[in-house]
Design a protein around this motif. Structure first.
Motif, PDB file in Angstrom:
ATOM      1  N   ALA A   1       6.151   9.487 -10.133  1.00  0.00           N
ATOM      2  CA  ALA A   1       6.124   8.722 -11.380  1.00  0.00           C
ATOM      3  C   ALA A   1       7.520   8.399 -11.901  1.00  0.00           C
ATOM      4  O   ALA A   1       7.684   7.489 -12.722  1.00  0.00           O
ATOM      5  N   ASP A   2       8.537   9.128 -11.422  1.00  0.00           N
ATOM      6  CA  ASP A   2       9.904   8.872 -11.860  1.00  0.00           C
ATOM      7  C   ASP A   2      10.504   7.626 -11.200  1.00  0.00           C
ATOM      8  O   ASP A   2      11.564   7.156 -11.615  1.00  0.00           O
ATOM      9  N   TYR A   3       9.826   7.082 -10.205  1.00  0.00           N
ATOM     10  CA  TYR A   3      10.328   5.894  -9.508  1.00  0.00           C
ATOM     11  C   TYR A   3       9.861   4.625 -10.205  1.00  0.00           C
ATOM     12  O   TYR A   3       8.704   4.504 -10.590  1.00  0.00           O
TER      13      TYR A   3
ATOM     14  N   THR B   1       0.839  -1.208   0.000  1.00  0.00           N
ATOM     15  CA  THR B   1       0.000   0.000   0.000  1.00  0.00           C
ATOM     16  C   THR B   1       0.870   1.253   0.000  1.00  0.00           C
ATOM     17  O   THR B   1       0.627   2.184  -0.775  1.00  0.00           O
ATOM     18  N   LEU B   2       1.897   1.276   0.847  1.00  0.00           N
ATOM     19  CA  LEU B   2       2.802   2.424   0.885  1.00  0.00           C
ATOM     20  C   LEU B   2       3.496   2.600  -0.463  1.00  0.00           C
ATOM     21  O   LEU B   2       3.592   3.720  -0.980  1.00  0.00           O
ATOM     22  N   ILE B   3       3.954   1.508  -1.037  1.00  0.00           N
ATOM     23  CA  ILE B   3       4.638   1.597  -2.330  1.00  0.00           C
ATOM     24  C   ILE B   3       3.687   2.095  -3.410  1.00  0.00           C
ATOM     25  O   ILE B   3       4.048   2.956  -4.219  1.00  0.00           O
ATOM     26  N   ASP B   4       2.460   1.569  -3.429  1.00  0.00           N
ATOM     27  CA  ASP B   4       1.458   2.047  -4.399  1.00  0.00           C
ATOM     28  C   ASP B   4       1.261   3.558  -4.268  1.00  0.00           C
ATOM     29  O   ASP B   4       1.277   4.286  -5.263  1.00  0.00           O
ATOM     30  N   ASP B   5       1.073   4.007  -3.039  1.00  0.00           N
ATOM     31  CA  ASP B   5       0.845   5.436  -2.793  1.00  0.00           C
ATOM     32  C   ASP B   5       2.059   6.268  -3.208  1.00  0.00           C
ATOM     33  O   ASP B   5       1.924   7.337  -3.815  1.00  0.00           O
ATOM     34  N   PHE B   6       3.255   5.781  -2.884  1.00  0.00           N
ATOM     35  CA  PHE B   6       4.483   6.515  -3.195  1.00  0.00           C
ATOM     36  C   PHE B   6       4.682   6.626  -4.705  1.00  0.00           C
ATOM     37  O   PHE B   6       4.971   7.703  -5.226  1.00  0.00           O
TER      38      PHE B   6
END
Length: 194
Positions: free
Chosen positions: A25-27, A15-20
């Protein structure tokens, strides 16, 4: 920044990764080793088994090392997750698990390539409102990860990434991670201008 998000199952990593990634978008995002291996057709046993966990540990280190040249990437899990699972599961089986020298070397190299290790400990009360499978294993792995990350119980973090422990709501965790990433970029820019 090269970031890995670590924590027991059901701690909010994905969830944290999805949000981040939605906000950055560059990640690039690297899948959890279990899913990366499953996509390659690797079958896994039901539940947590030592061979499966060892395979995921090796895959985690390899995924991180394979992306060593990628500047902005976020990994779902780190080798430390699998070490914690392996220690807990082997203890249940009356064994003491230790990595081979070669694997330990890969783990150390992989951790050294990371800039930030984000740890999501379980909170009390638990923020997850749905039943999580293997709740005892989940709690024990969380305790082991706390020792590994807070006390450097494995002595793997002295030359490794900075550890950022996140708590609070979903929005608070994301905001704290955003601030940490922005601060690191500002610091890097200041050092580059000297």
């Amino acid at each position: 920044m090269r970031i890995a998000v670590t924590g027991t199952h059901g701690s909010g990593k994905t969830t944290l990764i999805d949000d981040f990634v939605d906000q950055h978008a560059d990640y690039e995002r690297e899948l959890e080793p279990y899913w990366a291996l499953a996509q390659d057709g690797i079958p896994f046993a039901d539940g947590a088994s030592l061979p499966d966990l060892e395979q995921q540990l090796a895959a985690s280190a390899q995924l991180i090392l394979a992306r060593a040249g990628t500047p902005d990437v976020i990994f779902d899990r780190s080798p430390l997750d699998f070490i914690a699972y392996l220690e807990v599961v082997s203890e249940d089986e009356g064994l003491e698990w230790e990595p081979s020298g070669r694997l330990l070397g890969q783990i150390e190299k992989a951790l050294a390539t990371l800039d930030l290790l984000v740890f999501l400990p379980l909170s009390n009360p638990d923020e997850v409102r749905v039943p999580i499978e293997l709740p005892r294993l989940r709690a024990r792995v969380d305790r082991r990860l706390k020792a590994i990350l807070r006390e450097d119980a494995l002595e793997l973090l002295a030359d490794g990434p900075k550890v950022l422990e996140l708590s609070g709501s979903r929005a608070q965790r994301l905001a704290t991670l955003d601030r940490a990433v922005k601060s690191a970029y500002v610091l890097a820019a200041q050092q580059a201008s000297r």
